[in-house]
Design a protein around this motif. Structure first.
Motif, PDB file in Angstrom:
ATOM      1  N   TRP A 104       0.839  -1.210   0.000  1.00 32.71           N
ATOM      2  CA  TRP A 104       0.000   0.000   0.000  1.00 32.71           C
ATOM      3  C   TRP A 104       0.871   1.256   0.000  1.00 32.71           C
ATOM      4  CZ3 TRP A 104      -0.376   3.337   4.456  1.00 32.71           C
ATOM      5  CH2 TRP A 104      -1.237   4.421   4.248  1.00 32.71           C
ATOM      6  N   LEU A 105       1.900   1.248   0.858  1.00 31.60           N
ATOM      7  CA  LEU A 105       2.800   2.401   0.925  1.00 31.60           C
ATOM      8  C   LEU A 105       3.466   2.643  -0.435  1.00 31.60           C
ATOM      9  CD1 LEU A 105       4.437   4.595   2.449  1.00 31.60           C
ATOM     10  CD2 LEU A 105       6.050   2.801   3.091  1.00 31.60           C
ATOM     11  N   GLY A 106       3.916   1.561  -1.067  1.00 35.50           N
ATOM     12  CA  GLY A 106       4.550   1.679  -2.389  1.00 35.50           C
ATOM     13  C   GLY A 106       3.604   2.324  -3.380  1.00 35.50           C
ATOM     14  N   GLU A 107       2.356   1.884  -3.378  1.00 34.41           N
ATOM     15  CA  GLU A 107       1.372   2.430  -4.332  1.00 34.41           C
ATOM     16  C   GLU A 107       1.080   3.898  -4.035  1.00 34.41           C
ATOM     17  OE1 GLU A 107      -1.959  -0.177  -4.270  1.00 34.41           O
ATOM     18  OE2 GLU A 107      -0.813  -1.838  -5.093  1.00 34.41           O
ATOM     19  N   VAL A 108       1.022   4.221  -2.746  1.00 35.65           N
ATOM     20  CA  VAL A 108       0.791   5.625  -2.360  1.00 35.65           C
ATOM     21  C   VAL A 108       1.929   6.491  -2.879  1.00 35.65           C
ATOM     22  CG1 VAL A 108       0.794   7.205  -0.375  1.00 35.65           C
ATOM     23  CG2 VAL A 108      -0.625   5.164  -0.322  1.00 35.65           C
ATOM     24  N   LEU A 109       3.163   6.028  -2.669  1.00 35.68           N
ATOM     25  CA  LEU A 109       4.317   6.837  -3.073  1.00 35.68           C
ATOM     26  C   LEU A 109       4.402   6.967  -4.590  1.00 35.68           C
ATOM     27  CD1 LEU A 109       7.056   5.657  -0.533  1.00 35.68           C
ATOM     28  CD2 LEU A 109       5.582   7.660  -0.409  1.00 35.68           C
ATOM     29  N   VAL A 110       4.076   5.885  -5.303  1.00 29.96           N
ATOM     30  CA  VAL A 110       4.075   5.956  -6.777  1.00 29.96           C
ATOM     31  C   VAL A 110       3.040   6.982  -7.233  1.00 29.96           C
ATOM     32  CG1 VAL A 110       3.479   4.678  -8.874  1.00 29.96           C
ATOM     33  CG2 VAL A 110       4.984   3.633  -7.175  1.00 29.96           C
ATOM     34  N   GLY A 111       1.860   6.941  -6.604  1.00 25.61           N
ATOM     35  CA  GLY A 111       0.794   7.897  -6.950  1.00 25.61           C
ATOM     36  C   GLY A 111       1.219   9.328  -6.707  1.00 25.61           C
ATOM     37  N   LEU A 112       1.837   9.567  -5.561  1.00 30.24           N
ATOM     38  CA  LEU A 112       2.284  10.925  -5.220  1.00 30.24           C
ATOM     39  C   LEU A 112       3.376  11.384  -6.176  1.00 30.24           C
ATOM     40  CD1 LEU A 112       2.456  10.591  -1.330  1.00 30.24           C
ATOM     41  CD2 LEU A 112       0.915  12.070  -2.595  1.00 30.24           C
ATOM     42  N   SER A 113       4.273  10.459  -6.485  1.00 34.80           N
ATOM     43  CA  SER A 113       5.373  10.787  -7.381  1.00 34.80           C
ATOM     44  C   SER A 113       4.837  11.192  -8.759  1.00 34.80           C
ATOM     45  CB  SER A 113       6.303   9.578  -7.484  1.00 34.80           C
ATOM     46  OG  SER A 113       7.478   9.919  -8.130  1.00 34.80           O
ATOM     47  N   LYS A 114       3.831  10.447  -9.222  1.00 32.91           N
ATOM     48  CA  LYS A 114       3.232  10.768 -10.537  1.00 32.91           C
ATOM     49  C   LYS A 114       2.591  12.153 -10.508  1.00 32.91           C
ATOM     50  CE  LYS A 114       2.293   6.167 -12.333  1.00 32.91           C
ATOM     51  NZ  LYS A 114       1.321   5.075 -12.269  1.00 32.91           N
ATOM     52  N   ASP A 115       2.068  12.514  -9.325  1.00 41.16           N
ATOM     53  CA  ASP A 115       1.422  13.834  -9.198  1.00 41.16           C
ATOM     54  C   ASP A 115       2.435  14.968  -9.052  1.00 41.16           C
ATOM     55  OD1 ASP A 115      -1.088  12.775  -9.400  1.00 41.16           O
ATOM     56  OD2 ASP A 115      -1.336  12.506  -7.248  1.00 41.16           O
ATOM     57  N   GLY A 116       3.704  14.607  -8.969  1.00 42.48           N
ATOM     58  CA  GLY A 116       4.740  15.644  -8.919  1.00 42.48           C
ATOM     59  C   GLY A 116       5.234  15.982  -7.529  1.00 42.48           C
ATOM     60  N   VAL A 155      11.384  12.501  -0.236  1.00 40.87           N
ATOM     61  CA  VAL A 155      12.728  12.220   0.284  1.00 40.87           C
ATOM     62  C   VAL A 155      12.556  11.219   1.413  1.00 40.87           C
ATOM     63  CG1 VAL A 155      14.838  13.178   1.285  1.00 40.87           C
ATOM     64  CG2 VAL A 155      13.441  14.596  -0.227  1.00 40.87           C
ATOM     65  N   MET A 156      13.162  10.046   1.270  1.00 37.38           N
ATOM     66  CA  MET A 156      12.993   9.045   2.332  1.00 37.38           C
ATOM     67  C   MET A 156      14.323   8.410   2.707  1.00 37.38           C
ATOM     68  SD  MET A 156      11.171   5.806   0.590  1.00 37.38           S
ATOM     69  CE  MET A 156      11.264   5.493  -1.151  1.00 37.38           C
ATOM     70  N   SER A 157      14.461   8.184   3.992  1.00 31.92           N
ATOM     71  CA  SER A 157      15.627   7.443   4.450  1.00 31.92           C
ATOM     72  C   SER A 157      15.243   5.975   4.474  1.00 31.92           C
ATOM     73  CB  SER A 157      16.044   7.909   5.839  1.00 31.92           C
ATOM     74  OG  SER A 157      15.197   7.369   6.813  1.00 31.92           O
ATOM     75  N   THR A 158      16.184   5.137   4.105  1.00 34.97           N
ATOM     76  CA  THR A 158      15.864   3.716   4.056  1.00 34.97           C
ATOM     77  C   THR A 158      17.113   2.886   4.308  1.00 34.97           C
ATOM     78  OG1 THR A 158      15.034   1.952   2.640  1.00 34.97           O
ATOM     79  CG2 THR A 158      16.092   3.774   1.519  1.00 34.97           C
ATOM     80  N   HIS A 159      16.889   1.695   4.883  1.00 37.29           N
ATOM     81  CA  HIS A 159      17.989   0.741   5.050  1.00 37.29           C
ATOM     82  C   HIS A 159      17.880  -0.367   4.018  1.00 37.29           C
ATOM     83  CE1 HIS A 159      20.029   2.200   8.531  1.00 37.29           C
ATOM     84  NE2 HIS A 159      18.907   2.336   9.192  1.00 37.29           N
ATOM     85  N   GLY A 160      16.651  -0.544   3.502  1.00 39.70           N
ATOM     86  CA  GLY A 160      16.453  -1.683   2.607  1.00 39.70           C
ATOM     87  C   GLY A 160      16.120  -1.236   1.199  1.00 39.70           C
ATOM     88  N   ARG A 161      16.375  -2.109   0.246  1.00 42.01           N
ATOM     89  CA  ARG A 161      16.095  -1.790  -1.153  1.00 42.01           C
ATOM     90  C   ARG A 161      14.610  -1.765  -1.435  1.00 42.01           C
ATOM     91  NH1 ARG A 161      19.927  -1.956  -5.660  1.00 42.01           N
ATOM     92  NH2 ARG A 161      18.269  -1.609  -7.144  1.00 42.01           N
ATOM     93  N   ARG A 162      13.842  -2.560  -0.653  1.00 41.95           N
ATOM     94  CA  ARG A 162      12.429  -2.751  -0.958  1.00 41.95           C
ATOM     95  C   ARG A 162      11.663  -1.423  -1.005  1.00 41.95           C
ATOM     96  NH1 ARG A 162       8.417  -6.828  -0.846  1.00 41.95           N
ATOM     97  NH2 ARG A 162       6.423  -5.843  -0.425  1.00 41.95           N
ATOM     98  N   ASP A 163      11.973  -0.533  -0.042  1.00 44.10           N
ATOM     99  CA  ASP A 163      11.299   0.779  -0.009  1.00 44.10           C
ATOM    100  C   ASP A 163      11.559   1.553  -1.300  1.00 44.10           C
ATOM    101  OD1 ASP A 163      10.592   0.245   2.553  1.00 44.10           O
ATOM    102  OD2 ASP A 163      12.217   1.400   3.456  1.00 44.10           O
ATOM    103  N   ALA A 164      12.771   1.343  -1.824  1.00 48.57           N
ATOM    104  CA  ALA A 164      13.236   2.214  -2.902  1.00 48.57           C
ATOM    105  C   ALA A 164      13.011   1.637  -4.288  1.00 48.57           C
ATOM    106  CB  ALA A 164      14.724   2.498  -2.699  1.00 48.57           C
ATOM    107  N   ASP A 165      12.807   0.321  -4.374  1.00 42.69           N
ATOM    108  CA  ASP A 165      12.747  -0.356  -5.665  1.00 42.69           C
ATOM    109  C   ASP A 165      11.740   0.262  -6.624  1.00 42.69           C
ATOM    110  OD1 ASP A 165      14.689  -2.190  -5.837  1.00 42.69           O
ATOM    111  OD2 ASP A 165      13.509  -3.898  -5.128  1.00 42.69           O
ATOM    112  N   GLY A 166      12.231   0.599  -7.814  1.00 41.14           N
ATOM    113  CA  GLY A 166      11.352   1.072  -8.885  1.00 41.14           C
ATOM    114  C   GLY A 166      10.723   2.427  -8.635  1.00 41.14           C
ATOM    115  N   LEU A 167      11.078   3.077  -7.573  1.00 39.44           N
ATOM    116  CA  LEU A 167      10.435   4.347  -7.221  1.00 39.44           C
ATOM    117  C   LEU A 167      11.421   5.504  -7.250  1.00 39.44           C
ATOM    118  CD1 LEU A 167       7.859   5.766  -6.125  1.00 39.44           C
ATOM    119  CD2 LEU A 167       8.679   5.228  -3.839  1.00 39.44           C
TER     120      LEU A 167
END
Lengths: 224, 247
Positions: free
Chosen positions: B183-195, B199-211
């Motif tokens: 759900w979080l991934g889809e939310v972030l993709v949606g927001l990103s598309k809206d412009g 900026v996110m801090s992350t330890h894992g690739r999963r948060d960042a993958d494809g986004l």
């Protein structure tokens, strides 16, 4: 957004939270009640004795109860870092302090109004005829306690040994207001009661000065 | 889980850090950090614990004042420096802590922050935000009765409430189960598309993958690697992940 609207929104939040938990009001009420009951056994509470000691005793109890109540004002915002959420909101940071001051004022004053008849009964004092001026003095003294206490609760909330720091900062600054409150209350408990204009004016001036200082520097008090 | 994304964010806000230092006593949390995140970029901040990621996010969120340097925001006709109320209207934060009141209900929390942001119809906005976070049925329950994952979903819903142009997330998938992360991934993709700038801090690739469109690696408060705008963030993410696994 003006100062009034966010202050009202945050005050509503403070009251709602406290009405749900009743942590602060219950603690303060029990503490003041215990002090008043305990002291009523240590000396013979005749009217004459009570007129001499009653006012000082009452304000001493309120001071310690107040510092007990004021300490969690900001420290409980640290549990989930909710203060950060408030600081990020597009509002004047003074609104955060103003809401806390008003909430603490309401909680303390409510406790006092419940305990005042108990105090009068335990110490054999007649307060019916002086209720209005007594309320005025209690309100002004409580506003001083709430304002200074809330400000220093904010200042000490990020410090180490904050439990010790708050009373250490609070007591010296509040001493003039407590003397004025005790003197004004004492005049009202006298055989021929009268409201001391000078002590009441002193209390009002104390409140105005500290509220103004809070308004001017409140923004910096909430910074990390 | 209802995966509907929230109403689109306001246009992206660019943020510029100019020679930012942050000191706690004698310790430097950040040292001479200069970065510009353009409107609509999706940036991953990576690095070990204590590298300065959270400090950088808290400075961008206007929660910590830099010891030196300048912070500027711009976008959608807005020009603001750190501390301006105009900038505060446009920033959302998902932090380590939930920034929620445990004794209030989920709905009351969202209504409170909607009102503080001066949003119209706070009640409707709160209901609309609870749906996608799959919390509608628990709207009237106090937050203290929620699991860690539910609190995190509510924290994300709270951050999205004003429609931020700059969304800051500090390890946002903490506590989320697989469905929550999706759900979080889809939310972030949606927001990103809206412009929206993310900026996110992350330890894992999963948060960042494809986004993410850019990755910045911090170490000891300094920038070690920056894939730059339009660059390939994969190498920076891979080296950070290898470093964290190695450590």
């Amino acid at each position: 957004m003006s100062l009034l609207r966010p202050t009202a929104i945050l005050l509503e939040k403070e009251l709602r939270s406290e009405l749900r938990s009743r942590e602060l009001i219950t603690t303060t009420f029990v503490f003041v009640l215990m002090v008043l009951v305990l002291f009523s056994f240590t000396f013979d509470p005749t009217s004459t004795e009570s007129r001499r000691f009653g006012a000082g005793l009452l304000w001493l109890a309120l001071l310690f109860a107040g510092s007990l109540m004021l300490h969690p004002s900001f420290t409980r915002e640290q549990t989930n870092d909710t203060l950060a959420a408030l600081r990020m909101a597009p509002l004047d940071p003074v609104a955060i302090l103003a809401a806390k001051i008003l909430a603490n004022f309401c909680f303390l004053l409510l406790t006092e109004m419940i305990l005042l008849p108990v105090f009068a009964a335990l110490y054999n004092l007649r307060i019916i005829g002086v209720l209005a001026p007594l309320f005025l003095v209690m309100a002004l003294g409580t506003l001083a306690l709430s304002t200074v206490g809330t400000v220093f609760s904010a200042v000490s909330s990020y410090a180490r040994m904050r439990e010790l720091l708050l009373p250490l900062l609070l007591l010296p600054l509040l001493t003039p207001a407590l003397i004025a409150s005790a003197e004004a209350t004492s005049g009202l408990l006298d055989v021929s009661p009268s409201l001391s204009i000078s002590w009441t004016a002193f209390l009002a001036a104390f409140d105005i000065i500290f509220l103004t200082v809070t308004w001017l520097f409140g923004e910096y008090l909430l910074e990390e | 889980m209802d995966t509907a994304s929230p109403k689109s964010a306001s246009p992206g806000v660019a943020v510029e850090f100019q020679h930012i230092d942050k000191r706690y006593g004698a310790v430097f949390a950040l040292r001479d950090v200069s970065l510009t995140f353009g409107a609509g970029e999706c940036v991953a901040l990576v690095g070990h614990n204590g590298s300065g990621k959270t400090t950088l996010l808290r400075i961008a969120a206007l929660l910590a004042r830099p010891s030196g340097g300048l912070l500027r925001f711009s976008g959608d006709g807005m020009e603001a420096t750190g501390g301006d109320i105009a900038a505060k209207r446009r920033i959302g934060l998902v932090a380590h802590h939930t920034l929620l009141y445990d004794e209030l209900t989920a709905e009351e929390n969202l209504i409170l922050f909607a009102r503080l942001h001066g949003l119209d119809h706070p009640q409707q906005r709160a209901s609309a935000a609870l749906g996608p976070a799959n919390l509608s049925r628990r709207a009237r329950d106090p937050v203290r009765t929620f699991s860690r994952g539910m609190r995190q979903r509510l924290a994300i819903a709270r951050a999205l409430l004003p429609g931020p142009g700059l969304l800051l997330l500090d390890e946002p998938s903490t506590g989320l189960d697989a469905a929550g992360q999706e759900w979080l991934g889809e939310v972030l993709v949606g927001l990103s598309k809206d412009g929206c700038t993310i900026v996110m801090s992350t330890h894992g690739r999963r948060d960042a993958d494809g986004l993410v469109t850019r990755a910045v690696r911090l170490a000891a408060g300094r920038i070690q690697e920056d894939s730059g705008p339009g660059g390939n963030p994969d190498r920076v993410l891979a080296s950070a992940l290898a470093g964290s696994e190695g450590s």
